[in-house]
Scaffold this motif. Sequence first.
Motif, PDB file in Angstrom:
ATOM      1  N   VAL A  57       0.832  -1.204   0.000  1.00 23.56           N
ATOM      2  CA  VAL A  57       0.000   0.000   0.000  1.00 23.56           C
ATOM      3  C   VAL A  57       0.869   1.258   0.000  1.00 23.56           C
ATOM      4  CG1 VAL A  57      -1.696   1.343   1.315  1.00 23.56           C
ATOM      5  CG2 VAL A  57      -1.960  -1.134   1.097  1.00 23.56           C
ATOM      6  N   LEU A  58       1.933   1.250   0.800  1.00 21.28           N
ATOM      7  CA  LEU A  58       2.806   2.413   0.860  1.00 21.28           C
ATOM      8  C   LEU A  58       3.523   2.635  -0.472  1.00 21.28           C
ATOM      9  CD1 LEU A  58       3.825   4.687   2.638  1.00 21.28           C
ATOM     10  CD2 LEU A  58       5.662   3.176   3.424  1.00 21.28           C
ATOM     11  N   ALA A  59       3.912   1.550  -1.150  1.00 25.57           N
ATOM     12  CA  ALA A  59       4.571   1.678  -2.449  1.00 25.57           C
ATOM     13  C   ALA A  59       3.646   2.329  -3.473  1.00 25.57           C
ATOM     14  CB  ALA A  59       5.031   0.303  -2.939  1.00 25.57           C
ATOM     15  N   VAL A  68      -4.751  11.299  -3.526  1.00 23.83           N
ATOM     16  CA  VAL A  68      -5.937  10.473  -3.752  1.00 23.83           C
ATOM     17  C   VAL A  68      -6.447  10.047  -2.374  1.00 23.83           C
ATOM     18  CG1 VAL A  68      -6.865   8.393  -4.816  1.00 23.83           C
ATOM     19  CG2 VAL A  68      -4.975   9.637  -5.922  1.00 23.83           C
ATOM     20  N   PRO A  69      -7.588  10.565  -1.920  1.00 21.47           N
ATOM     21  CA  PRO A  69      -8.029  10.334  -0.536  1.00 21.47           C
ATOM     22  C   PRO A  69      -8.035   8.873  -0.100  1.00 21.47           C
ATOM     23  CG  PRO A  69      -9.383  12.035  -1.546  1.00 21.47           C
ATOM     24  CD  PRO A  69      -8.493  11.501  -2.623  1.00 21.47           C
ATOM     25  N   TRP A  70      -8.641   7.995  -0.906  1.00 24.37           N
ATOM     26  CA  TRP A  70      -8.729   6.586  -0.498  1.00 24.37           C
ATOM     27  C   TRP A  70      -7.350   5.964  -0.349  1.00 24.37           C
ATOM     28  CZ3 TRP A  70     -12.819   4.439   1.545  1.00 24.37           C
ATOM     29  CH2 TRP A  70     -14.089   4.932   1.242  1.00 24.37           C
ATOM     30  N   SER A  77      -3.755   4.157   7.485  1.00 28.34           N
ATOM     31  CA  SER A  77      -4.351   3.086   8.280  1.00 28.34           C
ATOM     32  C   SER A  77      -3.396   1.912   8.430  1.00 28.34           C
ATOM     33  CB  SER A  77      -5.655   2.615   7.633  1.00 28.34           C
ATOM     34  OG  SER A  77      -6.619   3.649   7.613  1.00 28.34           O
ATOM     35  N   MET A  78      -2.697   1.565   7.347  1.00 30.69           N
ATOM     36  CA  MET A  78      -1.742   0.464   7.412  1.00 30.69           C
ATOM     37  C   MET A  78      -0.555   0.816   8.299  1.00 30.69           C
ATOM     38  SD  MET A  78      -2.966  -2.133   6.016  1.00 30.69           S
ATOM     39  CE  MET A  78      -1.480  -3.059   6.372  1.00 30.69           C
ATOM     40  N   TRP A 240     -16.733  11.014   2.186  1.00 31.79           N
ATOM     41  CA  TRP A 240     -17.171  12.414   2.159  1.00 31.79           C
ATOM     42  C   TRP A 240     -16.052  13.329   1.671  1.00 31.79           C
ATOM     43  CZ3 TRP A 240     -15.502  16.902   4.514  1.00 31.79           C
ATOM     44  CH2 TRP A 240     -16.363  18.002   4.403  1.00 31.79           C
ATOM     45  N   THR A 241     -14.825  13.126   2.175  1.00 30.57           N
ATOM     46  CA  THR A 241     -13.714  13.976   1.744  1.00 30.57           C
ATOM     47  C   THR A 241     -13.367  13.739   0.280  1.00 30.57           C
ATOM     48  OG1 THR A 241     -12.066  12.371   2.535  1.00 30.57           O
ATOM     49  CG2 THR A 241     -12.738  14.107   4.059  1.00 30.57           C
TER      50      THR A 241
END
Length: 254
Positions: A57-59, A68-70, A77-78, A240-241
């Motif tokens: 995910v970090l990569a 990109v919010p998501w 979160s990770m 929402w964001t």
Amino acid sequence: MTATTPSRANRVPDPTPSFWVIKVLTTGMGEALSDFLVTRFDPAPTVLVTAVLFVAVLAVQLAATRYVPWLYWAAVSMVGVFGTMIADVTHVALGVPYLVSAPVFLLALVAVFVLWRRTEGTLDVHLITSRRRHSFYWAAVVATFATGTAAGDLLASTFHLGYAVAGLVFVALMALVVLLRTTAVLGPIMAFWTAYVLTRPVGASFADWIAVPHARGGLDAGTGLVSAVLTVAIATAVAWTSQYHRATRNSAVE
């Protein structure tokens, strides 16, 4: 109005009120979900799988050329989940006391800031417009989570304040940062990063207080329930964001 080109767009969000709300939610979720996973499954493979997901995910986040919010909040979160596991391994498995790990993590964070400042000339989160600054930003984020986790456990466990009281102490420190920023005693960059560190023990302490058994001073809601509720809250807030961010970007193009 001409939109900012993707290569020069800021790759992380501005510290708006919604940013801080989601940040606290992710810290609580990371604490609760980490505890849930390592107590329900074999810790060794659980930590390994989480590490692989964290790196993946970090990569992807580091490869992004705009915010990109998501994706951003998935990475945060990770960091929360995997960072909690590493902090627990450091203390429980390796036997390193929080009185040692907290200062060590803080020194690591300071080292990241010093190198970042000398290399780029600024720590401003509004100017994360290159891959190198983006990398420094995430190195700082990981270090803040480690520092905040150790500091929270230091107050709650080592100093025997309990999770609720420790959480209130960090809330008070957050309020002090806001006051110092409002009165211009602290500059925006120092205030941001100080608050960023403090949000970790705020969210984690209250998540622990709600989740852990009565014998440990908690409300005994369970780590599974707490992590599930916080995950839904994060998803709702990010949705929402995302909508707001999309509308703002479209307006800028027009």
